[in-house]
Design an enzyme around this catalytic site. Structure first.
Site, PDB file in Angstrom:
ATOM      1  N   LYS A 209       0.842  -1.201   0.000  1.00 34.25           N
ATOM      2  CA  LYS A 209       0.000   0.000   0.000  1.00 34.25           C
ATOM      3  C   LYS A 209       0.878   1.252   0.000  1.00 34.25           C
ATOM      4  CE  LYS A 209      -3.828   1.800   2.785  1.00 34.25           C
ATOM      5  NZ  LYS A 209      -4.792   1.427   3.829  1.00 34.25           N
ATOM      6  N   GLU A 215      10.410  -4.675   4.709  1.00 32.46           N
ATOM      7  CA  GLU A 215      10.531  -6.058   4.259  1.00 32.46           C
ATOM      8  C   GLU A 215      10.250  -6.181   2.764  1.00 32.46           C
ATOM      9  OE1 GLU A 215       8.846  -4.957   6.853  1.00 32.46           O
ATOM     10  OE2 GLU A 215       8.893  -6.361   8.534  1.00 32.46           O
ATOM     11  N   GLY A 270      -5.126  -2.788   5.161  1.00 31.98           N
ATOM     12  CA  GLY A 270      -4.299  -3.908   4.695  1.00 31.98           C
ATOM     13  C   GLY A 270      -4.940  -5.272   4.919  1.00 31.98           C
ATOM     14  N   ARG A 271      -5.344  -5.541   6.155  1.00 32.95           N
ATOM     15  CA  ARG A 271      -5.852  -6.885   6.472  1.00 32.95           C
ATOM     16  C   ARG A 271      -7.250  -7.135   5.924  1.00 32.95           C
ATOM     17  NH1 ARG A 271      -4.896  -3.653  10.653  1.00 32.95           N
ATOM     18  NH2 ARG A 271      -6.559  -3.016  12.061  1.00 32.95           N
ATOM     19  N   GLU A 356      -4.913  -7.884  15.053  1.00 37.25           N
ATOM     20  CA  GLU A 356      -4.465  -6.529  14.732  1.00 37.25           C
ATOM     21  C   GLU A 356      -5.639  -5.549  14.841  1.00 37.25           C
ATOM     22  OE1 GLU A 356      -0.764  -5.577  12.025  1.00 37.25           O
ATOM     23  OE2 GLU A 356      -2.560  -5.565  10.799  1.00 37.25           O
ATOM     24  N   HIS A 387      -3.682 -34.863  16.793  1.00 35.18           N
ATOM     25  CA  HIS A 387      -2.534 -35.643  17.248  1.00 35.18           C
ATOM     26  C   HIS A 387      -1.506 -34.753  17.906  1.00 35.18           C
ATOM     27  CE1 HIS A 387      -3.831 -39.323  15.126  1.00 35.18           C
ATOM     28  NE2 HIS A 387      -4.507 -38.419  14.431  1.00 35.18           N
ATOM     29  N   LYS A 507       8.961  -1.179  14.810  1.00 36.25           N
ATOM     30  CA  LYS A 507       9.530  -0.730  13.527  1.00 36.25           C
ATOM     31  C   LYS A 507      10.535   0.384  13.763  1.00 36.25           C
ATOM     32  CE  LYS A 507       5.497  -1.042  10.491  1.00 36.25           C
ATOM     33  NZ  LYS A 507       4.607  -0.229   9.679  1.00 36.25           N
TER      34      LYS A 507
HETATM   35  C1  G6Q Z   1      -2.741  -4.489   7.939  1.00 33.60           C
HETATM   36  C2  G6Q Z   1      -1.571  -3.725   8.322  1.00 33.60           C
HETATM   37  C3  G6Q Z   1      -0.261  -4.297   7.855  1.00 33.60           C
HETATM   38  C4  G6Q Z   1       0.133  -3.945   6.430  1.00 33.60           C
HETATM   39  C5  G6Q Z   1       1.583  -4.334   6.204  1.00 33.60           C
HETATM   40  C6  G6Q Z   1       2.045  -4.074   4.796  1.00 33.60           C
HETATM   41  O1  G6Q Z   1      -3.870  -4.169   8.168  1.00 33.60           O
HETATM   42  O2  G6Q Z   1      -1.748  -2.420   7.923  1.00 33.60           O
HETATM   43  O3  G6Q Z   1      -0.198  -5.687   8.011  1.00 33.60           O
HETATM   44  O4  G6Q Z   1      -0.713  -4.581   5.524  1.00 33.60           O
HETATM   45  O5  G6Q Z   1       2.389  -3.649   7.112  1.00 33.60           O
HETATM   46  O6  G6Q Z   1       1.947  -2.719   4.483  1.00 33.60           O
HETATM   47  P1  G6Q Z   1       2.134  -2.225   3.031  1.00 33.60           P
HETATM   48  O7  G6Q Z   1       1.057  -2.799   2.179  1.00 33.60           O
HETATM   49  O8  G6Q Z   1       2.081  -0.724   3.065  1.00 33.60           O
HETATM   50  O9  G6Q Z   1       3.480  -2.718   2.544  1.00 33.60           O
END
Ligand code: G6Q
Length: 544
Positions: A209, A215, A270-271, A356, A387, A507
């Site tokens: 986003k 990462e 994001g989620r 989250e 198991h 972070k």
């Molecule tokens: C989800 C969070 C988080 C996000 C990641 C990736 O709801 O906001 O998990 O999706 O940190 O972020 P970017 O899409 O900006 O790389």
């Protein structure tokens, strides 16, 4: 409710009293006393059948929980979300993942007076054209070769949802294209994914986003270097990288052709983003028609959530049952146990979605809440878990409510595998609910000190969610069911479910530690003594 302390409401107080009597309730007695319990405490919607009769509740409990939903104004809150209000107040954003799967042509959903649906449809069409081109072989790599490998690079919300759905919908995927999801900044993840791949046949979908996530950008840069090591031509990046993002400048700066950028919007969290362009890799795998079928399933559950009365509303009921255990019966966790190997990543996706969203200790006014909020979500597919950790669910000292998810038909009707899978699926909830008494154990001929070890107390609550088969529609409905369950709980707990400030501190500290770890010369460390010592130890080990 004007954020009146939740625990001061008459509905809450009533539930506290109810809990002290239900704490010792017996599922055997509840079923014996009520012949229509199983046929009444169930519900069917959007291809899903929910049996919630094996819970530690009676009709009165359900009645009181439903009154809590009423007093907490769950439905008006949902209307605000669906209507595009900026309910994510700490980020000043609307929360409109439901607009991403709005399938009706005759509605509009406005943010700041502008209908967002034309743009949603435009991006879906763009994704459809691109996935058609890649799947048919019209889209080729820089040297004219067909794409055989797709690597999704993203993390968190830009990884877990699509990765879960790709796994879940594998039977619908094009099998001559290998799809992988790389998320971890640990170079091992990317290195293993690239092993043996031909760069000329590899497409990277960089999903971020912000397009600044450490990462993802680290993995994307390394993937770019890997490509250019073979191609030796910067122009190849445009054929082998596409981006999903809200940040056009950063995408262009990376060398990705803006024509191959798929946008989404700040009102997609994001989620909650797998129905947006974040699902591009999934669409590449399963095709636009199947992706559309999944959106249909999401949309059906959205409508159900908005239209069904509370007592017939699946997300509301699951949310309330979760609150019952979390807030009144002292449960700390909630297990999600799908009896389908294709749902291997489902719990991981729910873990982020739920933890989250509702893992917050301050309410919407910034005041520390006096009640428990989000539970710990965990789970693994059955029968594997049986198991392993089921021992503790059956005979441990902790109350672990669990959702059992199963499907009547398998995509692989191989011998009697599915009969056995379903037999286990059903047996577990029966055993958890009704257990085995001391006298039953003794009647089987067990005697002496062994008896208590073989007794099952029962009264371990479960929901059973059953569908005909794991289709794209069913996956959509199932995922939306949990999204809205989390929403219901967030409203009742009065937390902001759509921000995630709790991920920021780590972070920031990592950015501070990184230069300290890699500095050539000795650096002055200003952390606590434990962190300082660990940094020194790692530095020393890496120098030797
Ligand atoms: C989800 C969070 C988080 C996000 C990641 C990736 O709801 O906001 O998990 O999706 O940190 O972020 P970017 O899409 O900006 O790389």
């Amino acid at each position: 409710m004007n954020n009146k302390p939740l625990t001061d409401t008459p509905e809450w107080r009533q539930l506290v009293r109810q809990a002290s009597s239900m704490k010792h309730a017996s599922m055997r007695e509840l079923f014996a006393a009520d012949a229509s319990r199983a046929s009444d405490l169930c519900l069917e919607a959007c291809g899903l059948f929910l049996d919630y009769s094996k819970n530690l509740v009676d009709r009165q409990t359900m009645h009181q929980l439903l009154a809590l939903a009423q007093t907490c104004e769950v439905h008006p809150a949902a209307e605000r979300m669906f209507g595009g209000e900026r309910i994510n107040q700490t980020e000043n954003r609307a929360v409109l993942h439901t607009a991403l799967r709005e399938r009706r042509e005759d509605v509009s959903i406005c943010v700041d007076g502008e209908d967002v649906l034309p743009a949603v449809r435009e991006v879906l069409d763009q994704m459809g054209r691109f996935s058609d081109a890649v799947r048919s072989g019209d889209w080729v790599g820089h040297t004219g070769k067909r794409i055989r490998n797709i690597i999704n690079i993203g993390i968190g919300g830009s990884d877990l949802g699509p990765a879960m759905a790709y796994e879940a919908l594998k039977p619908y995927s094009q099998r001559d294209v290998q799809v992988q999801f790389v998320s971890n900044v640990d170079g091992t993840h990317l290195a293993e994914a690239l092993l043996g791949l031909n760069p000329e046949e590899t497409l990277f979908v960089v999903v971020s986003k912000t397009f600044t996530t450490q990462e993802t950008m680290t993995n994307a840069q390394s993937a770019r270097e890997w490509l250019l090591d073979t191609m030796e031509d910067e122009a190849s990046v445009a054929r082998h990288f596409v981006a999903v993002s809200t940040n056009k400048e950063a995408v262009s700066a990376f060398g990705i052709d803006p024509a191959n950028m798929f946008v989404f919007w700040d009102w997609v969290g994001g989620r909650y983003s797998m129905c947006s362009a974040v699902g591009l890799t999934l669409m590449l795998a399963i095709g636009k028609e199947n992706f559309g079928r999944m959106l249909d399933g999401f949309h059906a559950m959205d409508r159900h959530f908005m239209e069904a009365p509370y007592d017939q509303n699946m997300p509301v009921l699951l949310g309330l049952l979760g609150i019952w255990y979390n807030n009144f019966l002292g449960a700390q966790t909630h297990a999600v146990l799908p009896y389908d190997q294709y749902l291997a990543r489902f719990a991981a996706h729910l873990q982020q979605m739920d933890m989250e969203s509702n893992g917050k200790y301050v309410n919407e006014d910034g005041i520390t809440v006096r009640w428990q909020t989000g539970p710990i979500i965990w789970g693994e597919p059955g029968t594997n878990g049986q198991h392993a950790f089921y021992q503790l669910i059956h005979q441990g000292t902790k109350l672990i409510p669990a959702d059992f998810i199963g499907f009547c038909k398998s995509h692989h009707p191989m011998g009697d595998h599915h009969d056995k899978l379903l037999a286990n699926f059903l047996a577990q909830t029966e055993a958890l609910a009704f257990g085995k008494t001391r006298s039953e154990v003794e009647r089987e001929g067990v005697q002496g000190p062994l008896v208590p070890h073989k007794v099952f107390m029962g009264n371990r609550p479960t929901n059973t969610i059953l569908a005909d088969q794991l289709t794209p529609e069913v996956l959509g409905s199932l995922t939306a069911l949990y999204e809205h369950k989390v929403f219901v709980q967030g409203v009742i707990w009065q937390v902001f479910s759509f921000d995630q400030w709790g991920v920021e501190l780590g972070k920031a500290l990592a950015s501070k530690i990184l230069p300290e770890l890699v500095a050539e010369d000795e650096v002055e460390l200003s952390h606590d003594s434990s962190t300082n010592a660990l940094i020194r130890r790692i530095r020393a080990a890496r120098r030797s």
